[in-house]
Design an enzyme around this catalytic site. Structure first.
Site, PDB file in Angstrom:
ATOM      1  N   CYS A 265       0.824  -1.219   0.000  1.00  0.00           N
ATOM      2  CA  CYS A 265       0.000   0.000   0.000  1.00  0.00           C
ATOM      3  C   CYS A 265       0.851   1.260   0.000  1.00  0.00           C
ATOM      4  CB  CYS A 265      -0.905   0.024   1.227  1.00  0.00           C
ATOM      5  SG  CYS A 265      -2.265  -1.128   1.116  1.00  0.00           S
TER       6      CYS A 265
ATOM      7  N   CYS B 284      10.631   1.645 -12.485  1.00  0.00           N
ATOM      8  CA  CYS B 284       9.360   2.238 -12.030  1.00  0.00           C
ATOM      9  C   CYS B 284       9.726   3.308 -11.016  1.00  0.00           C
ATOM     10  CB  CYS B 284       8.426   1.182 -11.462  1.00  0.00           C
ATOM     11  SG  CYS B 284       9.016   0.421  -9.947  1.00  0.00           S
TER      12      CYS B 284
END
Ligand SMILES: [Zn+2]
Length: 373
Positions: free
Chosen positions: A187, A331
């Site tokens: 998360c 990323c």
């Protein structure tokens, strides 16, 4: 487990349901439920289980309340920042329902302590965001014959799954091997819609109450998925896997043994941002640099030679691996690109590399003017 006069009033809406009634309410009072992970999922699950009168609740977590938790972890309030989650949750749940017995387990679930932690509970709920913990808890529940209600969330999507010993498949029947540690962003890295765990944690509590009281149809052999953006629930049916390494006839995973319980760690080769910069300067045509972030992140700032294919859209055709010596994934911080590496390694013989630390490392060590949202 009889109910006192206060409880008869408190649980009157349950008592009026013929499916639950006094007998079901007494079963709830007698139940011992362990929540592993007191976070976004644990918050609603525990609040509803406490309110419903589940007599004994166990709280397992090692973290403290942080301000960034409060966007979704509705069990906690601003004054509790810095307190251990187990202590903060305990006081909140007892203020909701003083009839409960609450045990706290201030620890991180590991192969060494998982069976000891769960052995005294009848029902186990998993709400952690760590894959290795999800597998540890599954394997320990299989070994000790404990029913497991497991939920998971990622960005806008949730999943729910129930295991009941001897009645249905376990988590490993569907997903035999854990993904590589760090390959799937948690998360904190990927973000999560704050209300999403509210939905999934409430479903976890629903399943638990149904199982304890024996009503309805449990979620056995079905993986429930929820897509908040589309507001759509889907179901994936699966059956017990005869070769399952946990619940199959010849199990090979054994809790309390670090080696057998550890996650499958497929090796990913990686390179530093400084090496990436050097290679790009020397042989730009030898390297395919694939930025797997979302287009909005890519547009805000990216490395000159990079092409953008979001992780969800990766395919061999999109990659056109052709004449490159190596494919380098990048990323934001290295989580999504590691997942891309795992996938690509299984698809092509071309050298696959992950960029350590991602664009954040590039910004820090190579180009401070880079915008990395
Ligand atoms: Zn299994």
């Amino acid at each position: 487990m009889s109910l006192n006069s206060d409880e008869l009033v408190r649980y009157s809406r349950h008592l009026n349901l013929p499916e639950i009634g006094a007998a079901g309410q007494e079963q709830l009072k007698g139940a011992r439920v362990l929540m592993v992970g007191i976070g976004g999922l644990g918050s609603p699950a525990l609040l509803y289980l406490a309110a419903a009168g589940v007599g004994t609740l166990g709280l397992a977590d090692f973290d403290c309340v942080e301000i960034s938790n409060l966007q979704r972890q509705v069990l906690f309030n601003t004054e509790q920042i810095g307190q251990t989650k187990t202590a903060a949750a305990r006081s909140r749940l007892l203020s909701l329902n003083p009839h409960l017995t609450i045990h706290t387990h201030q620890l991180e679930i590991t192969a060494d302590n998982v069976t000891q932690t769960i052995k005294d509970y009848d029902w186990i709920l998993d709400g952690t965001d760590q894959f290795h913990t999800r597998y540890l808890v599954n394997d320990a529940c299989v070994l000790l014959n404990k029913p497991l209600i497991s939920a998971a969330i990622h960005r806008f999507e949730g999943q729910l799954f129930t295991y009941v010993p001897h009645l249905g498949p376990c988590y490993r029947c569907l997903f035999p091997i854990p993904p590589n540690e760090g390959a799937v962003p948690n998360c904190a890295q990927a973000g999560v819609l704050g209300v999403l765990p509210g939905v999934m944690g409430a479903l976890q509590a629903t399943e638990t109450i149904k199982l304890i009281t024996g009503i309805g149809e449990p979620l056995l052999g079905r993986l429930l998925t929820y897509d908040a953006l589309a507001l759509r629930f889907s179901e994936f049916k699966f059956s017990a896997n005869d070769d399952c390494s946990a619940c199959g006839p010849y199990p090979t995973v054994v809790p309390n043994s670090e080696s057998s319980m550890s996650c499958g760690r497929d090796t990913i080769k990686s390179l530093s941002v400084v090496d990436l910069q050097r290679f790009l300067a020397q042989n730009p045509s030898d390297i395919l640099l694939v930025d797997v972030r979302e287009p909005c992140e890519f547009d805000a700032g990216h490395i000159q030679h990079a092409i953008n294919i979001p992780l969800s859209e990766l395919s061999l055709r999109a990659l056109k691996t052709g004449h490159y010596n190596s494919i380098v994934f990048i990323c934001r911080s290295g989580g999504r690109s590691a997942q891309a590496c795992l996938w690509a390694q299984s698809q092509t013989q071309t050298m696959i590399l992950n960029t350590q630390g991602g664009m954040l490392a590039w910004q820090q060590s190579v180009d401070p003017s880079m915008t990395v949202p």
